[in-house]
Scaffold this motif. Sequence first.
Motif, PDB file in Angstrom:
ATOM      1  N   VAL A 171       0.842  -1.194   0.000  1.00 41.06           N
ATOM      2  CA  VAL A 171       0.000   0.000   0.000  1.00 41.06           C
ATOM      3  C   VAL A 171       0.880   1.248   0.000  1.00 41.06           C
ATOM      4  O   VAL A 171       0.669   2.185  -0.779  1.00 41.06           O
ATOM      5  N   ALA A 172       1.878   1.284   0.899  1.00 39.19           N
ATOM      6  CA  ALA A 172       2.765   2.441   0.988  1.00 39.19           C
ATOM      7  C   ALA A 172       3.537   2.648  -0.304  1.00 39.19           C
ATOM      8  O   ALA A 172       3.690   3.791  -0.777  1.00 39.19           O
ATOM      9  N   ASP A 173       4.025   1.560  -0.901  1.00 38.36           N
ATOM     10  CA  ASP A 173       4.789   1.680  -2.149  1.00 38.36           C
ATOM     11  C   ASP A 173       3.904   2.199  -3.275  1.00 38.36           C
ATOM     12  O   ASP A 173       4.327   3.031  -4.091  1.00 38.36           O
ATOM     13  N   ALA A 174       2.661   1.704  -3.328  1.00 37.85           N
ATOM     14  CA  ALA A 174       1.739   2.153  -4.373  1.00 37.85           C
ATOM     15  C   ALA A 174       1.391   3.628  -4.197  1.00 37.85           C
ATOM     16  O   ALA A 174       1.290   4.382  -5.171  1.00 37.85           O
ATOM     17  N   ALA A 175       1.217   4.053  -2.939  1.00 43.20           N
ATOM     18  CA  ALA A 175       0.930   5.465  -2.674  1.00 43.20           C
ATOM     19  C   ALA A 175       2.092   6.343  -3.136  1.00 43.20           C
ATOM     20  O   ALA A 175       1.880   7.434  -3.694  1.00 43.20           O
ATOM     21  N   ALA A 176       3.308   5.892  -2.921  1.00 39.57           N
ATOM     22  CA  ALA A 176       4.483   6.653  -3.339  1.00 39.57           C
ATOM     23  C   ALA A 176       4.571   6.781  -4.866  1.00 39.57           C
ATOM     24  O   ALA A 176       5.149   7.738  -5.374  1.00 39.57           O
ATOM     25  N   ARG A 177       3.957   5.817  -5.571  1.00 40.88           N
ATOM     26  CA  ARG A 177       3.948   5.866  -7.042  1.00 40.88           C
ATOM     27  C   ARG A 177       2.788   6.696  -7.583  1.00 40.88           C
ATOM     28  O   ARG A 177       2.622   6.818  -8.795  1.00 40.88           O
ATOM     29  N   GLY A 178       1.959   7.233  -6.684  1.00 42.76           N
ATOM     30  CA  GLY A 178       0.854   8.070  -7.126  1.00 42.76           C
ATOM     31  C   GLY A 178      -0.472   7.355  -7.245  1.00 42.76           C
ATOM     32  O   GLY A 178      -1.433   7.922  -7.797  1.00 42.76           O
ATOM     33  N   ASP A 179      -0.579   6.131  -6.749  1.00 44.93           N
ATOM     34  CA  ASP A 179      -1.842   5.378  -6.766  1.00 44.93           C
ATOM     35  C   ASP A 179      -2.835   6.071  -5.822  1.00 44.93           C
ATOM     36  O   ASP A 179      -2.632   6.111  -4.609  1.00 44.93           O
ATOM     37  N   GLU A 180      -3.908   6.616  -6.376  1.00 46.73           N
ATOM     38  CA  GLU A 180      -4.850   7.396  -5.574  1.00 46.73           C
ATOM     39  C   GLU A 180      -5.579   6.546  -4.540  1.00 46.73           C
ATOM     40  O   GLU A 180      -5.855   7.004  -3.422  1.00 46.73           O
ATOM     41  N   HIS A 181      -5.905   5.313  -4.900  1.00 47.60           N
ATOM     42  CA  HIS A 181      -6.605   4.427  -3.960  1.00 47.60           C
ATOM     43  C   HIS A 181      -5.702   4.108  -2.767  1.00 47.60           C
ATOM     44  O   HIS A 181      -6.136   4.161  -1.605  1.00 47.60           O
ATOM     45  N   ALA A 182      -4.442   3.788  -3.044  1.00 48.43           N
ATOM     46  CA  ALA A 182      -3.496   3.498  -1.966  1.00 48.43           C
ATOM     47  C   ALA A 182      -3.231   4.748  -1.134  1.00 48.43           C
ATOM     48  O   ALA A 182      -3.101   4.669   0.096  1.00 48.43           O
ATOM     49  N   GLU A 183      -3.151   5.899  -1.786  1.00 43.58           N
ATOM     50  CA  GLU A 183      -2.932   7.156  -1.067  1.00 43.58           C
ATOM     51  C   GLU A 183      -4.072   7.420  -0.087  1.00 43.58           C
ATOM     52  O   GLU A 183      -3.843   7.845   1.060  1.00 43.58           O
ATOM     53  N   ALA A 184      -5.301   7.168  -0.493  1.00 40.58           N
ATOM     54  CA  ALA A 184      -6.439   7.375   0.400  1.00 40.58           C
ATOM     55  C   ALA A 184      -6.373   6.443   1.600  1.00 40.58           C
ATOM     56  O   ALA A 184      -6.665   6.845   2.738  1.00 40.58           O
ATOM     57  N   ALA A 185      -5.972   5.180   1.361  1.00 41.52           N
ATOM     58  CA  ALA A 185      -5.851   4.225   2.460  1.00 41.52           C
ATOM     59  C   ALA A 185      -4.747   4.650   3.420  1.00 41.52           C
ATOM     60  O   ALA A 185      -4.893   4.540   4.651  1.00 41.52           O
ATOM     61  N   LEU A 186      -3.641   5.163   2.881  1.00 42.17           N
ATOM     62  CA  LEU A 186      -2.530   5.572   3.736  1.00 42.17           C
ATOM     63  C   LEU A 186      -2.898   6.818   4.547  1.00 42.17           C
ATOM     64  O   LEU A 186      -2.490   6.959   5.706  1.00 42.17           O
ATOM     65  N   ARG A 187      -3.688   7.701   3.979  1.00 39.27           N
ATOM     66  CA  ARG A 187      -4.143   8.874   4.740  1.00 39.27           C
ATOM     67  C   ARG A 187      -5.056   8.450   5.897  1.00 39.27           C
ATOM     68  O   ARG A 187      -4.987   9.028   6.986  1.00 39.27           O
ATOM     69  N   ARG A 188      -5.903   7.469   5.656  1.00 41.07           N
ATOM     70  CA  ARG A 188      -6.730   6.955   6.754  1.00 41.07           C
ATOM     71  C   ARG A 188      -5.848   6.339   7.836  1.00 41.07           C
ATOM     72  O   ARG A 188      -6.097   6.514   9.032  1.00 41.07           O
ATOM     73  N   TYR A 189      -4.823   5.630   7.393  1.00 45.48           N
ATOM     74  CA  TYR A 189      -3.890   5.010   8.343  1.00 45.48           C
ATOM     75  C   TYR A 189      -3.201   6.069   9.200  1.00 45.48           C
ATOM     76  O   TYR A 189      -3.087   5.927  10.425  1.00 45.48           O
ATOM     77  N   GLU A 190      -2.755   7.149   8.575  1.00 47.26           N
ATOM     78  CA  GLU A 190      -2.074   8.216   9.316  1.00 47.26           C
ATOM     79  C   GLU A 190      -2.995   8.844  10.353  1.00 47.26           C
ATOM     80  O   GLU A 190      -2.574   9.127  11.489  1.00 47.26           O
ATOM     81  N   SER A 191      -4.241   9.049   9.992  1.00 52.12           N
ATOM     82  CA  SER A 191      -5.199   9.599  10.952  1.00 52.12           C
ATOM     83  C   SER A 191      -5.400   8.655  12.129  1.00 52.12           C
ATOM     84  O   SER A 191      -5.429   9.085  13.294  1.00 52.12           O
ATOM     85  N   ARG A 192      -5.510   7.385  11.851  1.00 50.71           N
ATOM     86  CA  ARG A 192      -5.726   6.400  12.916  1.00 50.71           C
ATOM     87  C   ARG A 192      -4.496   6.289  13.816  1.00 50.71           C
ATOM     88  O   ARG A 192      -4.629   6.172  15.037  1.00 50.71           O
ATOM     89  N   LEU A 193      -3.322   6.333  13.218  1.00 52.88           N
ATOM     90  CA  LEU A 193      -2.102   6.276  14.016  1.00 52.88           C
ATOM     91  C   LEU A 193      -1.979   7.522  14.885  1.00 52.88           C
ATOM     92  O   LEU A 193      -1.609   7.444  16.065  1.00 52.88           O
TER      93      LEU A 193
END
Length: 300
Positions: free
Chosen positions: A206-228
């Motif tokens: 997920v993190a690697d995909a977000a770094a490549r600009g994957d919007e779906h992965a980026e949204a999941a990682l933003r949710r993760y950051e909020s939860r953390l």
Amino acid sequence: MRIGIDLGGTKIEGIAIDSHGAEHARRRIPTPAGDYAGTLEAIAGLVDALESDAGWDAKARVGVGIPGAVSPLTGRIKNANSTCLIGERLDRDLEQRLGRPVRLENDANCLIVSETADGAAAGAAVAFGVILGTGVGGGLAIHGRPHRGRNAIAGEWGHNALPRPLPEERPGPTCYCGKSGCIETFLSGPGLAADAGEGYPTGRDVADAAARGDEHAEAALRRYESRLARSLASVINVLDPDVIVLAGGLSRIGRLYETVPVLWQEWVFSDQADTPLVPARHGDASGVRGAAWLWPANGD
């Protein structure tokens, strides 16, 4: 001479060090998932291999970091995300198999003891260590010593409910502990992967995909950051530690150290929250080094 073993959900790592902390050997093997007898044999084989690699004739002292705790009441393992360990007398069984005393400690406690000794939390009076991996562990060190607590559960933040849940986060995934909505179900590597959905086998994917600009992965990682951020804010509100150290596979997501401290400002009960959030200086080796140091130089 001492050997440290880090018993994880997917791998077992071992290290052989001398009384000065110099490393003489290191190995890593897969964890026999769900197989208690196989886990005992794997650890025993790893200890033998490390002693052979180091060229030691005498038996070394052995410390083991575990993904759970030893019950003060029964002496058996409890609260382990490697569920095959639960209810077992791991210390006794390993001592019989290895023919020597063995010391056990929660893996996150091993991590933070190592990091307060000569790592990212060196000199901190109160340090909180977090493992973001197959599960979510937490450990607390006060003046360099692990604080276990009366019930041997100090630092077990992963089995509190996710703080300030949004409507779509209720009731949350079911945890192995039998409850729903535990922090661990959201913040572990499998939790992040499950939240992102198909196409992302692991949290790191997920993190690697977000770094490549994957919007779906980026949204999941933003949710993760909020939860953390929400989860660590609750730790700061209770403990107010001098530093929080992250380890485990997801701790290598570099952006967490910038985004999460900004986000937690909203939930920390203070006019400012300047608690340092830092990666473990010794990386994946922190837990195994801390396990080795469960035996001080004098053997006490």
